[in-house]
Design an enzyme around this catalytic site. Structure first.
Site, PDB file in Angstrom:
ATOM      1  N   GLU B  50       0.925  -1.313   0.098  1.00  0.00           N
ATOM      2  CA  GLU B  50       0.160   0.009  -0.052  1.00  0.00           C
ATOM      3  C   GLU B  50       0.784   1.228  -0.118  1.00  0.00           C
ATOM      4  O   GLU B  50       0.431   2.230  -0.405  1.00  0.00           O
ATOM      5  CB  GLU B  50      -1.271   0.097   1.188  1.00  0.00           C
ATOM      6  CG  GLU B  50      -2.041  -1.023   1.077  1.00  0.00           C
ATOM      7  CD  GLU B  50      -1.635  -2.459   1.562  1.00  0.00           C
ATOM      8  OE1 GLU B  50      -0.362  -2.615   1.783  1.00  0.00           O
ATOM      9  OE2 GLU B  50      -2.586  -3.272   1.537  1.00  0.00           O
ATOM     10  N   PHE B 112     -11.824  -7.678  13.744  1.00  0.00           N
ATOM     11  CA  PHE B 112     -10.604  -8.005  12.688  1.00  0.00           C
ATOM     12  C   PHE B 112     -10.289  -7.045  11.922  1.00  0.00           C
ATOM     13  O   PHE B 112     -11.205  -6.423  11.276  1.00  0.00           O
ATOM     14  CB  PHE B 112     -11.095  -9.366  12.032  1.00  0.00           C
ATOM     15  CG  PHE B 112      -9.962  -9.623  11.027  1.00  0.00           C
ATOM     16  CD1 PHE B 112      -8.736 -10.267  11.713  1.00  0.00           C
ATOM     17  CD2 PHE B 112     -10.235  -9.961   9.817  1.00  0.00           C
ATOM     18  CE1 PHE B 112      -7.822 -10.654  10.859  1.00  0.00           C
ATOM     19  CE2 PHE B 112      -9.227 -10.234   8.998  1.00  0.00           C
ATOM     20  CZ  PHE B 112      -7.906 -10.655   9.333  1.00  0.00           C
ATOM     21  N   GLN B 113      -8.918  -6.533  11.900  1.00  0.00           N
ATOM     22  CA  GLN B 113      -8.352  -5.516  11.088  1.00  0.00           C
ATOM     23  C   GLN B 113      -9.023  -4.198  11.101  1.00  0.00           C
ATOM     24  O   GLN B 113      -9.367  -3.194  10.296  1.00  0.00           O
ATOM     25  CB  GLN B 113      -8.611  -5.910   9.526  1.00  0.00           C
ATOM     26  CG  GLN B 113      -7.692  -7.202   8.988  1.00  0.00           C
ATOM     27  CD  GLN B 113      -7.698  -7.432   7.649  1.00  0.00           C
ATOM     28  OE1 GLN B 113      -8.374  -7.292   6.811  1.00  0.00           O
ATOM     29  NE2 GLN B 113      -6.250  -8.109   7.368  1.00  0.00           N
ATOM     30  N   LYS B 162     -17.543  -0.792   6.182  1.00  0.00           N
ATOM     31  CA  LYS B 162     -17.955  -1.977   4.910  1.00  0.00           C
ATOM     32  C   LYS B 162     -19.751  -1.863   4.829  1.00  0.00           C
ATOM     33  O   LYS B 162     -19.794  -2.100   3.612  1.00  0.00           O
ATOM     34  CB  LYS B 162     -17.740  -3.147   5.429  1.00  0.00           C
ATOM     35  CG  LYS B 162     -17.972  -4.183   4.216  1.00  0.00           C
ATOM     36  CD  LYS B 162     -16.932  -5.642   4.646  1.00  0.00           C
ATOM     37  CE  LYS B 162     -17.212  -6.573   3.516  1.00  0.00           C
ATOM     38  NZ  LYS B 162     -16.497  -7.654   3.611  1.00  0.00           N
ATOM     39  N   MET B 484      24.055   9.006   2.235  1.00  0.00           N
ATOM     40  CA  MET B 484      24.016  10.205   2.836  1.00  0.00           C
ATOM     41  C   MET B 484      24.387  10.159   4.449  1.00  0.00           C
ATOM     42  O   MET B 484      24.885  10.946   4.986  1.00  0.00           O
ATOM     43  CB  MET B 484      22.674  10.797   2.670  1.00  0.00           C
ATOM     44  CG  MET B 484      22.413  12.263   2.983  1.00  0.00           C
ATOM     45  SD  MET B 484      23.613  13.442   2.477  1.00  0.00           S
ATOM     46  CE  MET B 484      22.957  14.034   1.038  1.00  0.00           C
TER      47      MET B 484
HETATM   48  C1  TPP Z   1      12.270   5.692   5.123  1.00  0.00           C
HETATM   49  C2  TPP Z   1      13.445   6.294   5.324  1.00  0.00           C
HETATM   50  N1  TPP Z   1      14.453   5.966   6.346  1.00  0.00           N
HETATM   51  C3  TPP Z   1      15.324   6.446   6.627  1.00  0.00           C
HETATM   52  C4  TPP Z   1      15.961   7.597   6.140  1.00  0.00           C
HETATM   53  C5  TPP Z   1      17.243   8.365   6.287  1.00  0.00           C
HETATM   54  N2  TPP Z   1      17.940   8.188   5.214  1.00  0.00           N
HETATM   55  C6  TPP Z   1      18.314   9.356   4.876  1.00  0.00           C
HETATM   56  S1  TPP Z   1      19.438   9.297   3.217  1.00  0.00           S
HETATM   57  C7  TPP Z   1      19.788   7.597   3.720  1.00  0.00           C
HETATM   58  C8  TPP Z   1      20.584   6.684   2.917  1.00  0.00           C
HETATM   59  C9  TPP Z   1      19.911   6.497   1.632  1.00  0.00           C
HETATM   60  O1  TPP Z   1      20.906   5.464   0.871  1.00  0.00           O
HETATM   61  P1  TPP Z   1      20.830   5.250  -0.478  1.00  0.00           P
HETATM   62  O2  TPP Z   1      19.484   5.066  -1.128  1.00  0.00           O
HETATM   63  O3  TPP Z   1      21.704   4.081  -0.804  1.00  0.00           O
HETATM   64  O4  TPP Z   1      21.287   6.520  -0.979  1.00  0.00           O
HETATM   65  P2  TPP Z   1      22.688   7.251  -1.024  1.00  0.00           P
HETATM   66  O5  TPP Z   1      22.742   8.341  -0.193  1.00  0.00           O
HETATM   67  O6  TPP Z   1      23.639   6.196  -0.795  1.00  0.00           O
HETATM   68  O7  TPP Z   1      22.719   7.871  -2.611  1.00  0.00           O
HETATM   69  C10 TPP Z   1      19.046   7.239   5.033  1.00  0.00           C
HETATM   70  C11 TPP Z   1      19.063   6.183   5.562  1.00  0.00           C
HETATM   71  C12 TPP Z   1      14.805   8.098   5.283  1.00  0.00           C
HETATM   72  N3  TPP Z   1      15.141   9.458   4.572  1.00  0.00           N
HETATM   73  N4  TPP Z   1      13.731   7.578   4.930  1.00  0.00           N
END
Ligand code: TPP
Ligand code: MG
Lengths: 95, 578
Positions: B50, B112-113, B162, B484
């Site tokens: 979803e 349920f749900q 529902k 990042m």
């Molecule tokens: C759902 C979610 N969880 C955690 C984060 C924190 N976060 C920001 S950037 C990042 C790393 C992303 O890794 P990747 O997709 O490999 O991108 P890169 O920075 O390596 O280009 C994380 C964990 C987020 N933005 N969203």
């Protein structure tokens, strides 16, 4: 920081009150006291009708009074946030 | 016409012009699904989770400007949709989410749900409705679409018990032609006194900057912005959300501002004497320390949302209304005062900005230095992609370094082409968002620039792409790390890479893509980069997953110095600060 009284007119619908109350928590404001009544005595609320150019029926809206302690800037922000809620007709400070 | 609740709901959506509904079935929504089965006009897109449905609807909405529509079941279906609703909420994207709910007589019994969807979603929706009876459905749908799309747009949830969609009870169906909600009157046209004050400040300024954000895109104001600036000739910067609202290849464009904004954009904002904020909200990724923000600037703030103005940075002149209309009014007044517009006055300012750009501007031709002795630069991947797609593709992205490289190096000349989660920063957004965009624009190139971390958050949607034949191009900028996060750990935490690498556990993305029936291309050397990407784009009818291994140690720069920094305080590379 000053104690403020807010006067809020909102639709008397399920879920409307909790949106206002929830907003205080979401935005990190504290509620010190809270009182809500359905609006029955319509002539006291003519200013709402005039302000918004609408007609209100008995029991159709609620009057919520909240006290909170905030500075001027935050007060304006709170009032704008409350006014933005779809079910709120008017929110203002009572001086 | 007499119809049952489930048909009333679908007919109401059709009256709103809905063409696609993104969803996933389950018990509480089955009456609605039966109504979908019995008609042909509204196409349902079956996602694999979803969250994917909400992001796909969101991508559709961002690309088209029309509301995205989602259908999920109660309980886990509804809670799975929450991340996508919050994503749309933070970026003010119009969306209508229909959630199934247990029958009215079961509500409050821990059935349920059963889950309190209205309660769970309350802080992340613009508004929500519970359907009390089938007869109310048309009015609620009408109001929901009106609220989602007007004023400052946002997601609206309709929770549908529902029993209100039961197929055996028939009601008269007629759809309201008009909608009026007495307690909801967002501003449309600005006050003339506000316009006069704005124009006065504009005519006085010597160091102006136009700072335009996502609100300008939501308001479809790019034409007005362009026309205004044909008169003013002011430098323009865009927020991450605003990219494309002013043509990036225009010489007046400074690039993006903020956390990873260009040197010249951040310096211009810091030193400006006038900032014209257009549908932008002075987010903390823009202002850095608010107290130190643009110390000498007067602020004109155009916005449709009262609560966005003077929230973080006090506006000297507030102009409330649809920013498209406010810009038109400013243009009209300026045309009357044309003799007072003196473009020469800002010449020294423009020279200063051009010096900044020459000093520390981005290198947009990094690909010229490629050799197989060096690792692939992630920036160059974006630059090649830009060149191959002639700058015309829709680019969806995820969150991380790859997202910032995409924003910095793909020059968006048109609005609604850059589709990314700016406010919530939701990893997993990119692929499902690309599904929504591709359905809306099947003939256009749709590219998802992602990272190996983000893509794995909604990778199941590769299966959806197979089912609906969606030839999206996925460019996975693979640095084998949560790049990042790792960058922050390098810069702030002494290089301690706590839980930001995967220890050789990454899947073989090529085989993974192939197992869904797609094409995979792996690129490990600079000499393969351009040709590999060209090959991917030449496979018009295929989803191609391009897995590009890039320099794992690369950082995104510039980067604002925080905490306690201003917009002029930036890291320019690993060793140098301004
Ligand atoms: C759902 C979610 N969880 C955690 C984060 C924190 N976060 C920001 S950037 C990042 C790393 C992303 O890794 P990747 O997709 O490999 O991108 P890169 O920075 O390596 O280009 C994380 C964990 C987020 N933005 N969203
Ligand atoms: Mg990565």
């Amino acid at each position: 920081m000053i104690r403020r009284k807010l006067s809020i007119i909102l639709e008397n619908k399920p879920g409307a009150l909790v949106r206002v109350v929830g907003l205080f928590h979401q935005r990190g404001y504290n509620i010190e006291s809270l009182h809500v009544d359905p609006v029955i005595e319509l002539k006291k609320y003519k200013y709402v009708e005039d302000n918004l150019n609408i007609k209100i029926a008995e029991g159709e809206v609620s009057h919520l009074k909240i006290t909170t302690t905030v500075n001027d800037n935050l007060l304006r922000q709170i009032l704008r946030q409350i006014n933005k809620l779809i079910d709120v007709l008017m929110a203002e400070e009572i001086k | 016409m007499k119809l049952a609740g489930n048909d009333i709901l679908i007919q109401s959506l059709l009256k709103e012009g809905v063409e696609y509904i993104f969803g996933y079935p389950g018990g509480a929504a089955l009456h609605i699904y039966d109504a979908i089965f019995n008609q042909k006009k509204l196409q349902h897109i079956l996602v694999r989770h979803e969250q994917g449905a909400t992001h796909a609807a969101d991508g559709y909405a961002r690309a088209t400007g029309k509301p995205g529509v989602v259908l999920v079941t109660s309980g886990p279906g509804a809670t799975n949709a929450i991340t996508g609703i919050a994503t749309a909420f933070m970026d003010s994207i119009p969306m209508v989410v229909i959630s199934g709910q247990v029958a009215k007589h079961l509500i409050g019994t821990d059935a349920f749900q059963e889950t309190d969807m209205i309660g769970i979603s309350r802080p992340i929706v613009k508004h929500s409705f519970t359907v009390e009876s089938a007869q109310k459905i048309p009015e609620i749908v009408k109001q929901a679409f009106h609220i989602a799309t007007s004023g400052r747009p946002g997601p609206v949830v309709i929770d549908v018990p529902k029993d209100t969609t039961a197929p055996d009870k028939l009601f008269d169906f007629s759809y309201p032609s008009k909608v009026k909600i007495r307690s909801y009157n967002p501003p449309v046209n600005p006050k003339s006194s506000q316009i006069e004050r704005a124009v006065e400040a504009i005519l006085e300024s010597e160091k102006p900057v136009i700072y335009a954000g996502g609100g300008a895109i939501n308001s479809n104001a790019s034409k007005e912005l362009f026309l205004l600036n044909e008169i003013l000739d002011f430098p323009v910067t865009n927020t991450l959300m605003g990219l494309g609202v002013y043509p990036a290849t225009h010489e007046r464009f400074l690039g993006m501002l903020g956390m990873h904004g260009t040197y010249q954009a951040n310096m211009s904002m810091h030193n400006a004497d006038l900032i014209i904020a257009i549908g932008a909200r002075f987010d903390d990724r823009i202002t850095n320390t608010p107290k130190l923000f643009a110390p000498n600037a007067k602020i004109i703030h155009l916005d449709v949302d009262y609560s966005s103005v003077s929230k973080i940075i006090e506006a000297n002149i507030a102009v409330f209304g649809q920013v498209k209309n406010s810009l038109s009014e400013i243009i009209k007044l300026l045309n009357k005062k044309r003799d007072l517009v003196d473009n020469k006055k800002i010449k020294p300012w423009k020279e200063q900005i051009s010096e900044w750009k020459d000093l520390h501007g981005l290198n947009h031709q990094m690909y010229l230095n490629e050799s197989d002795n060096k690792s692939i630069m992630p920036q160059a991947v974006v630059q090649h992609t830009y060149n191959i797609t002639n700058g015309r593709a829709f680019i969806t992205s995820d969150v991380g370094q790859h997202q910032m490289f995409a924003a910095q190096y793909y020059h968006f000349d048109e609005p609604r082409k850059w589709i990314n989660s700016g406010g919530l920063g939701t990893m997993g957004f990119g692929l499902p968002a690309a599904i929504g965009v591709k359905l809306a624009y099947p003939k256009e190139e749709v590219v998802c620039i992602t990272g190996e971390g983000s893509i794995q958050m909604c990778i199941q949607e590769l299966s959806t792409c197979t089912q609906y034949n969606l030839p999206i191009k996925i460019i996975n900028i693979n640095n084998e790390a949560l790049g990042m996060v790792k960058q922050w750990q390098d810069m702030i935490y002494g290089g301690r890479h706590s839980e930001s690498t995967y220890q050789s556990s990454l899947p073989n993305f090529i085989e993974l893509a192939e197992s869904y029936g797609h094409v995979g291309i792996r690129i490990e050397k600079n000499s393969e980069l351009k040709s590999g990407l060209e090959k991917a784009f030449s496979l018009k009818d295929k989803l191609v997953f391009v897995d590009v291994y890039v320099d794992p140690d690369e950082h995104v720069y510039p980067m604002l110095v925080a905490p306690n920094g201003s917009l002029k305080d930036m890291w320019l590379d690993k060793d140098n600060k301004t």
